[in-house]
Design a protein around this motif. Structure first.
Motif, mmCIF file in Angstrom:
data_model
loop_
_atom_site.group_PDB
_atom_site.id
_atom_site.type_symbol
_atom_site.label_atom_id
_atom_site.label_comp_id
_atom_site.label_asym_id
_atom_site.label_seq_id
_atom_site.Cartn_x
_atom_site.Cartn_y
_atom_site.Cartn_z
ATOM 1 N N VAL A 121 -11.228 18.162 0.569
ATOM 2 C CA VAL A 121 -11.137 17.292 -0.613
ATOM 3 C C VAL A 121 -9.984 17.721 -1.514
ATOM 4 N N ASN A 122 -9.855 19.012 -1.748
ATOM 5 C CA ASN A 122 -8.792 19.497 -2.630
ATOM 6 C C ASN A 122 -7.399 19.210 -2.090
ATOM 7 N N VAL A 123 -7.235 19.268 -0.780
ATOM 8 C CA VAL A 123 -5.915 19.040 -0.191
ATOM 9 C C VAL A 123 -5.625 17.556 -0.017
ATOM 10 N N TYR A 124 -6.600 16.803 0.491
ATOM 11 C CA TYR A 124 -6.316 15.442 0.953
ATOM 12 C C TYR A 124 -6.901 14.320 0.095
ATOM 13 N N GLU A 125 -7.768 14.652 -0.853
ATOM 14 C CA GLU A 125 -8.409 13.583 -1.617
ATOM 15 C C GLU A 125 -8.223 13.751 -3.118
ATOM 16 N N GLN A 126 -7.065 14.273 -3.485
ATOM 17 C CA GLN A 126 -6.727 14.431 -4.899
ATOM 18 C C GLN A 126 -5.340 13.822 -5.160
ATOM 19 N N TRP A 127 -5.098 12.672 -4.590
ATOM 20 C CA TRP A 127 -3.794 12.036 -4.725
ATOM 21 C C TRP A 127 -3.571 11.521 -6.134
ATOM 22 N N THR A 128 -2.318 11.508 -6.553
ATOM 23 C CA THR A 128 -1.958 10.846 -7.800
ATOM 24 C C THR A 128 -1.807 9.343 -7.545
ATOM 25 N N THR A 129 -1.855 8.564 -8.623
ATOM 26 C CA THR A 129 -1.622 7.126 -8.501
ATOM 27 C C THR A 129 -0.235 6.865 -7.918
ATOM 28 N N GLY A 130 0.733 7.660 -8.352
ATOM 29 C CA GLY A 130 2.096 7.499 -7.837
ATOM 30 C C GLY A 130 2.187 7.707 -6.345
ATOM 31 N N ARG A 131 1.494 8.723 -5.836
ATOM 32 C CA ARG A 131 1.542 8.972 -4.398
ATOM 33 C C ARG A 131 0.871 7.832 -3.631
ATOM 34 N N MET A 132 -0.190 7.301 -4.175
ATOM 35 C CA MET A 132 -0.854 6.181 -3.518
ATOM 36 C C MET A 132 0.069 4.961 -3.464
ATOM 37 N N ARG A 133 0.786 4.715 -4.545
ATOM 38 C CA ARG A 133 1.748 3.606 -4.555
ATOM 39 C C ARG A 133 2.897 3.859 -3.591
ATOM 40 N N LEU A 134 3.331 5.123 -3.540
ATOM 41 C CA LEU A 134 4.385 5.470 -2.584
ATOM 42 C C LEU A 134 3.928 5.208 -1.166
ATOM 43 N N MET A 135 2.689 5.568 -0.841
ATOM 44 C CA MET A 135 2.179 5.319 0.499
ATOM 45 C C MET A 135 2.224 3.833 0.825
ATOM 46 N N GLY A 136 1.885 2.979 -0.158
ATOM 47 C CA GLY A 136 1.954 1.545 0.082
ATOM 48 C C GLY A 136 3.355 1.095 0.436
ATOM 49 N N GLU A 137 4.348 1.616 -0.286
ATOM 50 C CA GLU A 137 5.727 1.244 0.008
ATOM 51 C C GLU A 137 6.176 1.802 1.352
ATOM 52 N N VAL A 138 5.709 2.998 1.670
ATOM 53 C CA VAL A 138 6.055 3.601 2.962
ATOM 54 C C VAL A 138 5.485 2.769 4.105
ATOM 55 N N LEU A 139 4.240 2.364 3.990
ATOM 56 C CA LEU A 139 3.629 1.537 5.038
ATOM 57 C C LEU A 139 4.368 0.212 5.176
ATOM 58 N N ASP A 140 4.849 -0.320 4.061
ATOM 59 C CA ASP A 140 5.595 -1.573 4.104
ATOM 60 C C ASP A 140 6.939 -1.406 4.796
ATOM 61 N N SER A 141 7.451 -0.162 4.821
ATOM 62 C CA SER A 141 8.745 0.097 5.469
ATOM 63 C C SER A 141 8.628 0.299 6.968
ATOM 64 N N MET A 142 7.408 0.314 7.514
ATOM 65 C CA MET A 142 7.172 0.655 8.918
ATOM 66 C C MET A 142 7.931 -0.272 9.863
ATOM 67 N N LYS A 143 8.620 0.353 10.816
ATOM 68 C CA LYS A 143 9.315 -0.396 11.866
ATOM 69 C C LYS A 143 9.003 0.249 13.210
ATOM 70 N N THR A 144 9.062 -0.545 14.266
ATOM 71 C CA THR A 144 8.855 -0.036 15.617
ATOM 72 C C THR A 144 10.073 -0.323 16.473
ATOM 73 N N ALA A 145 10.180 0.391 17.568
ATOM 74 C CA ALA A 145 11.288 0.202 18.514
ATOM 75 C C ALA A 145 10.806 0.541 19.905
ATOM 76 N N TYR A 146 11.609 0.108 20.877
ATOM 77 C CA TYR A 146 11.349 0.432 22.284
ATOM 78 C C TYR A 146 9.943 0.020 22.710
ATOM 79 N N GLU A 147 9.685 -1.275 22.537
ATOM 80 C CA GLU A 147 8.414 -1.886 22.947
ATOM 81 C C GLU A 147 7.212 -1.200 22.301
ATOM 82 N N GLY A 148 7.400 -0.774 21.062
ATOM 83 C CA GLY A 148 6.293 -0.197 20.317
ATOM 84 C C GLY A 148 5.978 1.245 20.629
ATOM 85 N N LYS A 149 6.848 1.940 21.367
ATOM 86 C CA LYS A 149 6.590 3.347 21.688
ATOM 87 C C LYS A 149 7.052 4.291 20.582
#
Length: 340
Positions: free
Chosen positions: A206-234
């Motif tokens: 919990v201390n390591v993985y479940e104490q995120w800041t609001t900013g980090r949560m928003r950053l994760m959203g933007e990071v997920l939105d940036s996701m790209k794949t290549a080489y037939e999804g590999k």
């Protein structure tokens, strides 16, 4: 000397002697320290205090927010050359944990190399650089925390509840909560012993993985939105730009563990995180099976483990780095079958 520890652990007499003889011990680790680095440093310092020694933990970076709970007494020193250089130069022993290349010490490197104190490297990464006097290195170990646990047992150093918590956190974070390759019965037995000595697995997680800041949560959203794949999804990759950091009030430190997301896509065997820096790009590589991303990282001056590695490029744009890395990654997709 270079000692590997697969099979029955044997602590070399030279390492036992140099630890026993030292009084003033400086402990340090790599830039942007993670759970394994910090937990290992704190546990080693606690053990040295038990032996009546004077340990000092000195790091290039301040401790990330999600690990400050490990250090409630604020024992870790954020290095300022004018204030702390004499601690390094006057040490009887310098212990470098979780890295075996001096350039990863950043601002601390010149003083470590200048110091006449013997250097003890305790690490689990490949290809150690020959700058230390003593090496306790095993690239088959899950973590530096695992090696330090074994060192304590060999020296009959008691594992207090604080040490148990620090080492459990070190091992938990570097095994991906006990799900990465090399997680075997032995490491679960070590974890069980640490729990028996006071580590609380729920609190650590919990201390390591479940104490995120609001900013980090928003950053994760933007990071997920940036996701790209290549080489037939590999291959899948995500990017963090300086604008993302600015807009969310975060830094590259808060992208720790973000490689989890591209690797979670069905069919992906190589996942990459690109962090845009002020003067370059930091790259984190992950892979499944028999795909040696440490070799891919080496093509860009980096390194690491077979399935987890990193590199840092200077004076290059994010677009160039993404293009070059994704292009060179193609040949590694045929290197393994994802079943290692």
């Amino acid at each position: 000397m270079n000692e590997t520890t697969k099979g029955p652990f044997r602590l070399p007499d030279e390492i036992r002697r140099v630890i026993t003889a030292a009084r003033r011990i400086v402990i340090t680790t790599h830039v942007n320290p993670d759970g394994d680095a910090l937990g290992s440093e704190l546990a080693f310092a606690a053990a040295m205090r038990h032996l009546g020694k004077e340990p000092r933990i000195i790091n290039h970076n301040s401790t990330p927010d999600n690990y400050t709970w490990l250090d409630p007494d604020h024992l870790i020193i954020h290095f300022v050359p004018e204030t702390h250089r004499e601690m390094i130069l006057g040490a009887d022993l310098i212990v470098i944990a979780d890295t075996n290349h001096p350039n990863r010490l950043r601002s601390i490197e010149p003083f470590v190399l200048q110091s006449r104190a013997p250097k003890l490297i305790i690490d689990h990464h490949l290809e150690p650089h020959p700058f230390g006097a003593y090496y306790l290195v095993d690239d088959e170990a899950t973590s530096t925390g695992e090696l330090i646990y074994k060192l304590f047992r060999a020296m009959e150093i008691p594992v207090t509840s604080d040490i148990a918590t620090q080492l459990y956190t070190a091992i938990m974070t570097d095994t991906g909560s006990f799900r990465y390759p090399r997680t075997d019965p032995e490491i679960h037995q070590i974890a069980a012993d640490l729990i028996a000595h006071g580590a609380d697995p729920t609190a650590c997680y919990v201390n390591v993985y479940e104490q995120w800041t609001t900013g980090r949560m928003r950053l994760m959203g933007e990071v997920l939105d940036s996701m790209k794949t290549a080489y037939e999804g590999k291959l899948a990759y995500v990017t963090c730009t300086q604008k993302m950091f600015h807009d969310t009030g975060t830094t590259e430190v808060e992208t720790d563990n973000f490689t989890t997301y591209p690797m979670s896509i069905r069919g992906v065997v190589i996942g990459i995180l690109f962090n845009e820096l002020i003067n370059g790009v930091k790259i984190s590589f992950r892979s499944k099976g028999d795909i040696p991303v440490n070799q891919l990282a080496a093509e860009f001056g980096g390194g690491g483990h077979f399935n987890a590695a990193g590199a840092r490029l200077v004076d290059i744009s994010l677009e160039e780095a993404v293009r070059d890395v994704v292009d060179r990654a193609k040949k590694y997709l045929n290197h393994g079958n994802g079943s290692r």
